[in-house]
Write an enzyme that holds these catalytic residues in place. Sequence first.
Site, short mmCIF file in Angstrom:
data_model
loop_
_atom_site.label_atom_id
_atom_site.label_comp_id
_atom_site.label_asym_id
_atom_site.label_seq_id
_atom_site.Cartn_x
_atom_site.Cartn_y
_atom_site.Cartn_z
N LYS A 171 0.00 4.23 -0.23
CA LYS A 171 -0.47 5.29 0.48
C LYS A 171 -0.22 6.76 -0.46
O LYS A 171 -0.17 6.53 -1.87
CB LYS A 171 -0.05 5.65 1.82
CG LYS A 171 -0.16 4.26 2.70
CD LYS A 171 0.15 4.71 4.05
CE LYS A 171 0.09 3.07 4.71
NZ LYS A 171 0.26 3.52 6.26
N SER A 189 3.70 -2.26 10.23
CA SER A 189 5.17 -2.39 10.30
C SER A 189 5.85 -3.57 10.00
O SER A 189 6.78 -3.86 10.80
CB SER A 189 5.61 -1.84 11.78
OG SER A 189 5.17 -0.33 12.01
N GLU A 197 -6.78 4.03 8.03
CA GLU A 197 -6.63 5.58 7.69
C GLU A 197 -7.91 6.45 7.12
O GLU A 197 -7.99 7.58 7.37
CB GLU A 197 -5.26 5.90 6.94
CG GLU A 197 -4.21 5.78 7.72
CD GLU A 197 -2.73 5.25 6.95
OE1 GLU A 197 -2.72 5.21 5.59
OE2 GLU A 197 -1.81 4.73 7.61
N GLY A 242 2.71 1.77 10.70
CA GLY A 242 3.63 3.29 10.47
C GLY A 242 4.13 3.53 11.80
O GLY A 242 4.87 4.69 11.89
N GLU A 299 -5.16 -5.23 10.78
CA GLU A 299 -4.12 -4.32 10.82
C GLU A 299 -4.39 -3.52 12.29
O GLU A 299 -5.20 -2.47 12.41
CB GLU A 299 -4.23 -3.30 9.77
CG GLU A 299 -3.89 -3.89 8.44
CD GLU A 299 -3.38 -3.00 7.61
OE1 GLU A 299 -2.40 -3.20 6.97
OE2 GLU A 299 -3.99 -1.77 7.18
N ASN A 333 0.69 -1.01 -0.13
CA ASN A 333 0.04 0.00 -0.05
C ASN A 333 0.82 1.35 0.06
O ASN A 333 1.54 1.54 1.09
CB ASN A 333 -0.98 -0.12 1.43
CG ASN A 333 -1.66 1.35 1.60
OD1 ASN A 333 -1.78 2.04 0.65
ND2 ASN A 333 -2.33 1.41 2.68
N HIS A 346 -9.28 0.83 5.36
CA HIS A 346 -7.93 1.08 5.94
C HIS A 346 -8.25 1.88 7.07
O HIS A 346 -9.26 2.98 6.92
CB HIS A 346 -7.27 1.52 4.80
CG HIS A 346 -5.91 1.72 5.41
ND1 HIS A 346 -5.29 2.62 6.33
CD2 HIS A 346 -4.91 0.83 5.14
CE1 HIS A 346 -3.94 2.16 6.58
NE2 HIS A 346 -3.57 1.34 5.93
C1 PEP Z 1 -0.71 -0.08 6.12
O1 PEP Z 1 -1.05 1.20 6.47
O2 PEP Z 1 -1.49 -0.80 5.58
C2 PEP Z 1 0.51 -0.75 6.90
C3 PEP Z 1 0.53 -1.76 7.45
O3 PEP Z 1 1.50 0.46 7.16
P1 PEP Z 1 2.90 0.19 7.64
O4 PEP Z 1 3.40 -0.87 7.05
O5 PEP Z 1 3.84 1.32 7.24
O6 PEP Z 1 2.89 -0.01 9.31
#
Ligand code: PEP
Length: 256
Positions: free
Chosen positions: A11, A214, A98, A174, A168, A9, A96
């Site tokens: 973003k 992460s 966000e 992040g 998630e 992703n 998601h």
């Molecule tokens: C995400 O936003 O789907 C995600 C898992 O981000 P990150 O790997 O940066 O934590």
Amino acid sequence: MRRKFVAGNWKMNTTFQSAQALAREVASAVAASNPAVDVAVCPPAPFLWSVKQILAGSPVLLGGQNAYFEKSGAFTGETSLDMLLDVGCEWVILGHSERRQFFGDTDAIINKKVAAAIAQKLGIMFCVGEVLEDRQANRTEAVLTTQLEGGLAGFTSAQLSKLVIAYEPVWAIGTGVTASPEQAESAHAFIRDWMASRFDAKLAAELRIQYGGSVKPENAKEILSKPNVDGALVGGASLKSDQFMGIVNAAAELSR
Ligand code: PEP
């Protein structure tokens, strides 16, 4: 055995040029290693078409990061599922955190988006996960239940054949903090059990559940080796092809 699925992703990152370069690197690395896993990239909407041209002939799949549920009309700033299909997407990320946090995507709105994506026969990466406060208050399973019930309300198991769920935990996205493999496994097992009781055992057994939060090449193997972890949805580490491929290759090694 469920085929592992690693998706990047991107973003709201990359430029027109850097998105093309990243897509080129991922496509050629996947062609070279031919991993026995599904791989997708989800670039920003304006770059989907140019990335699709680069992925032509490659097994790397294309996904949108979001879409609106209406087919067309006066919805300034939105992208429809038809538009994603039109530019060659096979997948879409819905729900998601966000989107939930910054853009008002409620469970009811996500449910409409899932319905529209099912109607278009797009693969769906449906994201669920708790915030830190909920985990600390021991509410993880209650939050997952609410999000699953809301997002998947009204569907039959036959309609969910192209569904992937991405667990998630918001506190791990992040932040550099990853859920421990045991925390991920326990949430994934809970989601699979919930799907078995709400839908049926076959759907639940075949359902792929990605972990996101992460994930990096250094921690991928440990998390992906858990029995209910069927892949990863990767944010930050998907922006560097060597890191993303480190995760893809970790998944591939476990699939041999
Ligand atoms: C995400 O936003 O789907 C995600 C898992 O981000 P990150 O790997 O940066 O934590």
